[in-house]
Design an enzyme around this catalytic site. Structure first.
Site, PDB file in Angstrom:
ATOM      1  N   LYS A 126     -16.201   0.042  17.378  1.00  0.00           N
ATOM      2  CA  LYS A 126     -17.167  -0.178  16.311  1.00  0.00           C
ATOM      3  C   LYS A 126     -18.586  -0.323  16.887  1.00  0.00           C
ATOM      4  CE  LYS A 126     -13.689  -0.022  13.505  1.00  0.00           C
ATOM      5  NZ  LYS A 126     -12.543  -0.063  14.356  1.00  0.00           N
TER       6      LYS A 126
ATOM      7  N   ASP B 298     -12.155 -12.912  16.795  1.00  0.00           N
ATOM      8  CA  ASP B 298     -12.524 -11.502  16.696  1.00  0.00           C
ATOM      9  C   ASP B 298     -14.019 -11.436  16.368  1.00  0.00           C
ATOM     10  OD1 ASP B 298     -13.062  -8.875  15.857  1.00  0.00           O
ATOM     11  OD2 ASP B 298     -11.022  -8.569  15.116  1.00  0.00           O
TER      12      ASP B 298
ATOM     13  N   ARG C 144      -3.426   3.088  35.357  1.00  0.00           N
ATOM     14  CA  ARG C 144      -2.919   2.279  34.238  1.00  0.00           C
ATOM     15  C   ARG C 144      -3.358   0.818  34.388  1.00  0.00           C
ATOM     16  NH1 ARG C 144       1.933   0.166  34.469  1.00  0.00           N
ATOM     17  NH2 ARG C 144       2.939   1.984  35.376  1.00  0.00           N
TER      18      ARG C 144
ATOM     19  N   TYR D  31      -8.732  -8.605   9.598  1.00  0.00           N
ATOM     20  CA  TYR D  31      -8.641  -7.142   9.503  1.00  0.00           C
ATOM     21  C   TYR D  31      -7.184  -6.746   9.188  1.00  0.00           C
ATOM     22  CZ  TYR D  31      -7.946  -2.446  11.264  1.00  0.00           C
ATOM     23  OH  TYR D  31      -7.553  -1.144  11.391  1.00  0.00           O
TER      24      TYR D  31
HETATM   25  N1  PLP Z   1     -10.901  -6.010  14.362  1.00  0.00           N
HETATM   26  C1  PLP Z   1     -11.717  -5.656  13.354  1.00  0.00           C
HETATM   27  C2  PLP Z   1     -12.608  -6.693  12.741  1.00  0.00           C
HETATM   28  C3  PLP Z   1     -11.731  -4.340  12.886  1.00  0.00           C
HETATM   29  O1  PLP Z   1     -12.567  -4.004  11.887  1.00  0.00           O
HETATM   30  C4  PLP Z   1     -10.864  -3.391  13.479  1.00  0.00           C
HETATM   31  C5  PLP Z   1     -10.827  -2.001  12.993  1.00  0.00           C
HETATM   32  O2  PLP Z   1     -11.435  -1.644  11.997  1.00  0.00           O
HETATM   33  C6  PLP Z   1     -10.021  -3.794  14.521  1.00  0.00           C
HETATM   34  C7  PLP Z   1     -10.070  -5.107  14.936  1.00  0.00           C
HETATM   35  C8  PLP Z   1      -9.086  -2.824  15.183  1.00  0.00           C
HETATM   36  O3  PLP Z   1      -9.793  -1.968  16.027  1.00  0.00           O
HETATM   37  P1  PLP Z   1      -9.296  -0.503  16.458  1.00  0.00           P
HETATM   38  O4  PLP Z   1      -9.413   0.377  15.268  1.00  0.00           O
HETATM   39  O5  PLP Z   1     -10.234  -0.146  17.576  1.00  0.00           O
HETATM   40  O6  PLP Z   1      -7.892  -0.636  16.905  1.00  0.00           O
END
Ligand code: PLP
Length: 399
Positions: free
Chosen positions: A215, A190, A65, A118
Site C-alpha cells: 500500500k 497494523d 528463501r 482488514y
Molecule cells: N492490512 C491492511 C490494513 C490492509 O488494508 C491490507 C490489504 O488491503 C492488508 C493488511 C493485507 O495486505 P496484502 O494485500 O499486502 O496481503
C-alpha cells in the site's frame, strides 16, 4: 531479518530517513542505488566463514528463501522509520500478519482484537486461528472499556489496527497497549493506513508493528510485500517461521518497494492534504450521508487521532444515500480514480468493501462487522485537489 547494530540510532526526520536509511551497506562499486540481487544462493570458498554465516555468528546471506541483500535494505529502511530493534519481511501483508500470528501463538493461546480489522485479518481470526485451537475474542472496535474487559479476562496477544479499513475508526493506542501489557500480552499494531510518517506505534509502547507494504510504503501499486518490525526477540521468532514457511519477499518487489519508499514522506503528506479537502467537500454534499475521516472534527475519535497521529492519512470512506444502488451508479462516472481493490497508491482508488477490503466476507458477515453496503472507500492519490473535487462533483451529480 535485519536488526539494529547501533542501539543509539540517531533520528533524523522521517523525510530524510525515507530517502537515506538502511542503504549504505549494500551500495556496491560506488553505485548510489541499491542493486536488485537476483541470486538464489550466496557462495563461500572458506568452510569456516560459510559455517559462521549459516549459523548466524557472522553477517551474510546463504539462501534466498532466508535472506537477500535487496530485501535486507527494504527491511532496514522500514525498521529505522518505525524506530524498531529488528524487522523482517514477507511476500505480502497477509503473509506478514499470518506468519507473525502463527509464530507467536500456540493452541490454547488467546487473542483479543477488534471487529473492524482488514477483511483478510478478520478471516484469520474467525476461521483459521480457531481451527488450530487458538481462542479469539473480537470486540466492538471503539468500545475501549469492552476491549479492556476482554483483555483482563486473559490475553496472550492483543492485535490492533488503526485507523481501520474501511471504516476509519481510531483506536486509543496508549490506553489499549497499557491494558495489553498489564495482562502480559504481546501487542501488535497494523500501521498500514497511517504509515510511519503519521504514526509510530512502537514509540507508543507496542511490541510489533506490521504493514501491508503493498500500500503506502510502495505507493505505486506495482509490488506486493509485507513487513513486521519491533522487539528483536519477537521478530526473530517471526523470521524463523517465515524462513521455513517460505512466504519470502521477492528481491524485485523489495527493490520496487524501496524505490517507492524514497518518496513516502512527500506522497503521504500530499495524500493527507488531498484527503482532508475531499472529506470536507463530501461532508457538505447532500447525496453523502456519512464521511469517515479522522481529520474531521466530526469524527468520533478525532481527539484521539490528533493525540497519537502526526497526520490523518490519505484514506477516507463515505456512504451515499440510496445505498448500494447509488454506489453502482456513481462508480462508473469517476474519471480520476481506479475502481480497484487496492489503496495507498499515487493514483486515487475507490471501491466498495464488497469488492475491496471485505471481498472475502459475505454480505451478512459485513453487516455483522458494521460495514454498510453503500459505503465507498476512497484512497486519495497525489493528483491536483481541484481535479479530484471536480471529478467527485460530476460523478455525484450523475447519481
Ligand atoms: N492490512 C491492511 C490494513 C490492509 O488494508 C491490507 C490489504 O488491503 C492488508 C493488511 C493485507 O495486505 P496484502 O494485500 O499486502 O496481503
Amino acid at each position: 531479518m535485519t536488526e539494529s547494530t547501533d542501539p543509539a540510532d540517531t533520528r533524523p526526520s522521517p523525510a530524510t530517513l525515507a530517502v537515506w536509511a538502511g542503504e549504505d551497506r549494500y551500495l556496491v562499486d560506488r553505485a548510489t542505488q541499491v542493486p536488485v540481487v537476483h541470486s538464489v544462493s550466496f557462495g563461500y570458498d572458506d568452510f569456516d566463514e560459510w559455517y559462521d554465516v549459516a549459523t548466524g555468528v557472522a553477517k551474510g546471506h546463504i539462501y534466498g528463501r532466508n535472506t537477500n541483500p535487496t530485501v535486507a535494505v527494504f527491511e532496514d529502511k522500514l525498521r529505522i522509520l518505525e524506530g524498531a530493534e529488528a524487522a523482517t519481511s514477507a511476500a505480502t501483508g497477509m503473509a506478514a500478519i499470518s506468519n507473525s500470528l502463527h509464530a507467536l501463538l500456540r493452541p490454547g493461546s488467546k487473542v483479543v482484537s477488534v471487529k473492524d480489522t482488514y477483511g483478510g485479518t478478520s478471516l484469520l481470526f474467525t476461521e483459521f486461528l480457531p481451527s488450530i485451537g487458538i481462542e479469539v475474542d473480537l470486540v466492538d472496535t471503539t468500545d475501549f472499556e469492552a476491549i479492556e474487559t476482554a483483555i483482563a479476562a486473559g490475553c496472550d496477544l492483543l492485535y490492533l489496527e488503526t485507523p481501520t479499513n474501511p471504516t476509519l475508526k481510531v483506536l486509543d493506542l496508549p490506553r489499549l497497549i497499557a491494558a495489553g501489557h498489564a495482562q502480559g500480552a504481546i501487542v501488535m499494531v497494523d500501521n498500514t493506513f497511517a504509515t510511519p510518517i503519521n504514526q509510530l506505534p512502537l514509540s507508543l509502547g507496542a511490541d510489533l508493528v506490521v504493514h501491508s507494504a503493498t500500500k503506502f510504503l510502495g505507493g505505486h501499486a506495482d509490488a506486493l510485500g509485507g513487513v513486521v518490525a519491533g522487539r528483536r526477540d519477537l521478530v526473530e521468532k517471526v523470521y524463523h517461521y517465515r524462513e521455513i514457511n517460505g512466504a519470502t519477499l521477492d528481491p524485485m518487489a523489495a527493490y520496487l518497494l524501496l524505490r517507492g519508499m524514497k518518496t513516502l514522506h512527500l506522497r503521504v503528506e500530499r495524500q493527507a492534504q488531498n484527503a482532508h479537502a475531499v472529506a470536507s467537500f463530501l461532508e457538505g454534499h447532500d447525496r453523502v450521508t456519512r464521511v469517515n475521516y479522522p481529520g474531521l472534527t466530526s469524527h468520533p475519535q478525532h481527539d484521539i487521532a490528533a493525540r497519537q497521529m502526526s497526520g490523518f492519512g490519505g484514506m477516507l470512506s463515505f456512504a451515499l444515500d440510496g445505498g448500494l444502488e447509488s454506489v453502482k451508479k456513481f462508480l462508473p462516472h469517476m474519471r480520476y480514480a481506479h475502481r480497484a481493490a487496492n489503496l495507498g497508491s499515487v493514483e486515487t482508488i475507490i471501491g466498495p468493501p464488497a469488492t475491496t477490503s471485505h471481498v472475502e466476507c459475505t454480505p451478512e458477515e459485513r453487516a455483522a462487522l458494521g460495514i454498510p453496503e453503500g459505503l465507498v472507500r476512497y484512497s486519495t492519490g497525489i493528483e491536483g485537489i481541484d481535479d479530484l473535487i471536480a471529478d467527485l462533483t460530476q460523478a455525484l451529480d450523475a447519481v
